[in-house]
Structure formats: C-alpha cells, structure tokens
Design a protein around this motif. Structure first.
Motif, PDB file in Angstrom:
ATOM      1  N   CYS A 181     -11.383 -11.280  -3.197  1.00 20.36           N
ATOM      2  CA  CYS A 181     -11.735 -10.477  -4.372  1.00 20.36           C
ATOM      3  C   CYS A 181     -11.947 -11.363  -5.605  1.00 20.36           C
ATOM      4  N   LYS A 182     -11.030 -12.278  -5.864  1.00 22.61           N
ATOM      5  CA  LYS A 182     -11.136 -13.147  -7.052  1.00 22.61           C
ATOM      6  C   LYS A 182     -12.419 -13.968  -6.992  1.00 22.61           C
ATOM      7  N   GLU A 183     -12.718 -14.535  -5.833  1.00 25.68           N
ATOM      8  CA  GLU A 183     -13.937 -15.321  -5.664  1.00 25.68           C
ATOM      9  C   GLU A 183     -15.177 -14.456  -5.934  1.00 25.68           C
ATOM     10  N   ALA A 184     -15.192 -13.242  -5.375  1.00 21.47           N
ATOM     11  CA  ALA A 184     -16.327 -12.346  -5.563  1.00 21.47           C
ATOM     12  C   ALA A 184     -16.477 -11.961  -7.033  1.00 21.47           C
ATOM     13  N   PHE A 185     -15.370 -11.598  -7.689  1.00 25.50           N
ATOM     14  CA  PHE A 185     -15.453 -11.175  -9.081  1.00 25.50           C
ATOM     15  C   PHE A 185     -15.787 -12.327 -10.015  1.00 25.50           C
ATOM     16  N   ASP A 186     -15.333 -13.534  -9.700  1.00 21.73           N
ATOM     17  CA  ASP A 186     -15.748 -14.696 -10.495  1.00 21.73           C
ATOM     18  C   ASP A 186     -17.264 -14.887 -10.385  1.00 21.73           C
ATOM     19  N   PHE A 187     -17.807 -14.643  -9.189  1.00 17.82           N
ATOM     20  CA  PHE A 187     -19.255 -14.720  -9.002  1.00 17.82           C
ATOM     21  C   PHE A 187     -19.952 -13.636  -9.823  1.00 17.82           C
ATOM     22  N   TYR A 188     -19.485 -12.367  -9.715  1.00 14.48           N
ATOM     23  CA  TYR A 188     -20.100 -11.279 -10.471  1.00 14.48           C
ATOM     24  C   TYR A 188     -20.028 -11.556 -11.976  1.00 14.48           C
ATOM     25  N   LYS A 189     -18.895 -12.093 -12.420  1.00 11.38           N
ATOM     26  CA  LYS A 189     -18.708 -12.421 -13.833  1.00 11.38           C
ATOM     27  C   LYS A 189     -19.705 -13.500 -14.266  1.00 11.38           C
ATOM     28  N   SER A 190     -19.988 -14.471 -13.376  1.00  6.21           N
ATOM     29  CA  SER A 190     -20.943 -15.532 -13.720  1.00  6.21           C
ATOM     30  C   SER A 190     -22.353 -14.969 -13.900  1.00  6.21           C
ATOM     31  N   VAL A 191     -22.645 -13.859 -13.222  1.00  7.95           N
ATOM     32  CA  VAL A 191     -23.962 -13.237 -13.332  1.00  7.95           C
ATOM     33  C   VAL A 191     -24.011 -12.252 -14.501  1.00  7.95           C
ATOM     34  N   PHE A 192     -23.031 -11.319 -14.581  1.00 10.87           N
ATOM     35  CA  PHE A 192     -23.039 -10.286 -15.615  1.00 10.87           C
ATOM     36  C   PHE A 192     -22.516 -10.786 -16.958  1.00 10.87           C
ATOM     37  N   GLY A 193     -21.646 -11.810 -16.938  1.00 11.27           N
ATOM     38  CA  GLY A 193     -20.970 -12.244 -18.151  1.00 11.27           C
ATOM     39  C   GLY A 193     -19.768 -11.362 -18.417  1.00 11.27           C
ATOM     40  N   GLY A 194     -19.179 -11.504 -19.593  1.00 10.36           N
ATOM     41  CA  GLY A 194     -18.040 -10.675 -19.960  1.00 10.36           C
ATOM     42  C   GLY A 194     -16.711 -11.281 -19.565  1.00 10.36           C
ATOM     43  N   GLU A 195     -15.663 -10.517 -19.798  1.00  8.19           N
ATOM     44  CA  GLU A 195     -14.283 -10.938 -19.516  1.00  8.19           C
ATOM     45  C   GLU A 195     -13.575  -9.842 -18.751  1.00  8.19           C
ATOM     46  N   LEU A 198     -14.217  -5.412 -14.461  1.00  6.86           N
ATOM     47  CA  LEU A 198     -15.201  -6.208 -15.188  1.00  6.86           C
ATOM     48  C   LEU A 198     -16.239  -5.257 -15.786  1.00  6.86           C
ATOM     49  N   PRO A 199     -16.175  -5.021 -17.108  1.00  7.18           N
ATOM     50  CA  PRO A 199     -17.196  -4.174 -17.727  1.00  7.18           C
ATOM     51  C   PRO A 199     -18.567  -4.848 -17.600  1.00  7.18           C
ATOM     52  N   ILE A 200     -19.558  -4.077 -17.129  1.00  9.89           N
ATOM     53  CA  ILE A 200     -20.897  -4.648 -17.001  1.00  9.89           C
ATOM     54  C   ILE A 200     -21.909  -3.940 -17.906  1.00  9.89           C
ATOM     55  N   SER A 201     -21.471  -2.883 -18.566  1.00  8.77           N
ATOM     56  CA  SER A 201     -22.254  -2.231 -19.617  1.00  8.77           C
ATOM     57  C   SER A 201     -21.274  -1.396 -20.431  1.00  8.77           C
ATOM     58  N   LYS A 202     -21.787  -0.695 -21.474  1.00 10.99           N
ATOM     59  CA  LYS A 202     -20.897   0.167 -22.258  1.00 10.99           C
ATOM     60  C   LYS A 202     -20.351   1.305 -21.413  1.00 10.99           C
ATOM     61  N   GLU A 203     -21.092   1.734 -20.398  1.00  4.61           N
ATOM     62  CA  GLU A 203     -20.692   2.880 -19.589  1.00  4.61           C
ATOM     63  C   GLU A 203     -20.100   2.516 -18.227  1.00  4.61           C
ATOM     64  N   THR A 204     -20.319   1.308 -17.759  1.00  2.00           N
ATOM     65  CA  THR A 204     -20.007   0.979 -16.374  1.00  2.00           C
ATOM     66  C   THR A 204     -19.004  -0.162 -16.262  1.00  2.00           C
ATOM     67  N   ILE A 205     -18.019   0.039 -15.370  1.00  2.33           N
ATOM     68  CA  ILE A 205     -17.038  -0.999 -15.065  1.00  2.33           C
ATOM     69  C   ILE A 205     -17.053  -1.218 -13.563  1.00  2.33           C
ATOM     70  N   LEU A 206     -17.224  -2.471 -13.160  1.00  3.44           N
ATOM     71  CA  LEU A 206     -17.112  -2.837 -11.753  1.00  3.44           C
ATOM     72  C   LEU A 206     -15.639  -3.144 -11.501  1.00  3.44           C
ATOM     73  N   MET A 207     -15.037  -2.468 -10.515  1.00  2.70           N
ATOM     74  CA  MET A 207     -13.615  -2.638 -10.240  1.00  2.70           C
ATOM     75  C   MET A 207     -13.415  -3.073  -8.803  1.00  2.70           C
ATOM     76  N   GLY A 208     -12.270  -3.715  -8.532  1.00  2.00           N
ATOM     77  CA  GLY A 208     -12.025  -4.130  -7.168  1.00  2.00           C
ATOM     78  C   GLY A 208     -10.598  -4.561  -6.924  1.00  2.00           C
ATOM     79  N   SER A 209     -10.317  -4.816  -5.633  1.00  3.03           N
ATOM     80  CA  SER A 209      -9.015  -5.314  -5.207  1.00  3.03           C
ATOM     81  C   SER A 209      -9.153  -5.899  -3.810  1.00  3.03           C
ATOM     82  N   ASP A 210      -8.123  -6.641  -3.426  1.00  3.53           N
ATOM     83  CA  ASP A 210      -7.989  -7.080  -2.046  1.00  3.53           C
ATOM     84  C   ASP A 210      -7.193  -6.029  -1.296  1.00  3.53           C
ATOM     85  N   THR A 211      -7.236  -6.119   0.005  1.00  2.00           N
ATOM     86  CA  THR A 211      -6.391  -5.283   0.838  1.00  2.00           C
ATOM     87  C   THR A 211      -5.444  -6.207   1.582  1.00  2.00           C
ATOM     88  N   GLY A 212      -4.355  -5.662   2.032  1.00  2.00           N
ATOM     89  CA  GLY A 212      -3.388  -6.492   2.752  1.00  2.00           C
ATOM     90  C   GLY A 212      -2.426  -5.621   3.523  1.00  2.00           C
TER      91      GLY A 212
END
Length: 149
Positions: free
Chosen positions: A14-28, A59-73
């Motif tokens: 999850c962290k690897e994927a979200f770091d990738f998404y963050k590199s594309v969308f930007g934001g914190e 990870l907010p990707i617009s004013k209206e949209t947040i991409l969310m995630g987690s790992d499973t275990g």
C-alpha cells in the motif's frame, strides 16, 4: 449529502502504491497509519510484518475526491484477490444517513463489519452487496473527531 470515494486494498504494498500515486497527483497525506499503531484487538498478537502494514492512508486528489487505501493482513489476507480489492467508500453527513445507506445497500448482501463506533472516532461499517460490490460507510461525528486528530 454523501460523498463517494474509491478505497483500494493491497497485500503489503500500500505505501509503495500510494507513494507512486502521490508522485503523479501531488499533494500530501492528511493521515497515514500502520496496524501497529492501533489499540490491541481482543488480546491477539500481531506479527511484526502485519504491524508495519498500512491500516489507512488518504490522499486528496481534488477538492471533491480522496483516494484511500490500506493493506490487508492476518485472517483477511487470504480473501484478497485482484478484482475484489476496490471498495466504494461513502462518507455521510449524519449517523442516520449512514444507517439508512448501510441498511439499504447491504440488503441481500453480506455484512462484514456492522455499523459501529470505532477507536478512530468514526461511525463505520462494511459490507458486500448482493451484486458482489464492496462498500464502506463512514460518518465522522465532529464532536468525536475533535478528540481523535
């Protein structure tokens, strides 16, 4: 009025994927937390590997949209398959709206977590509807959220 976002589930990356998404969308990340930061659950020991996995990230990707995630275990990991690792996440403006949407959409489906108050301060539940679509319903009570930053 409810807002709808996408919730992605990963098997340890999850962290690897979200770091990738963050590199594309930007934001914190307004929030990123691991399973090891959770309060103990039913006295069960968690492996170090599971403790290091992401419990929730947003990870907010617009004013209206947040991409969310987690790992499973643990016991959940065996049921994760590519294709069922995406959920529709609904955030409501009231507890009553959360119950109405949860009860209506889960009719004929399988509840995996009933609506309940959580340790992170939200009223939350999960289910798979009768069409095999995964859903999460969340209400952030402003009074409780002030206690849980």
């Amino acid at each position: 009025m409810a807002t709808v976002n996408v919730y992605l589930t990963f098997n340890g990356n999850c962290k690897e994927a979200f770091d990738f998404y963050k590199s594309v969308f930007g934001g914190e990340y307004p929030y990123i937390g691991t399973f090891g930061e959770m309060p103990p659950q039913d006295g069960k020991e968690m492996s170090q590997e599971d403790q290091d996995k992401i419990m929730h990230v947003s990870l907010p990707i617009s004013k209206e949209t947040i991409l969310m995630g987690s790992d499973t275990g643990g016991e959940w990991a065996s049921s994760l398959k590519i294709g069922n690792n995406i959920s529709v996440s609904i955030n409501t403006d009231s507890k009553e709206e959360a119950d109405k949407l949860f009860n209506g959409l889960s009719e004929g489906g399988k509840v995996t977590m009933p609506m309940e108050d959580t340790f992170w301060g939200a009223y939350f539940g999960m289910f798979t509807d009768k069409f095999d679509i995964n859903w999460m319903v969340n209400y952030d009570d402003p009074a409780k959220m002030q206690q849980h930053p």
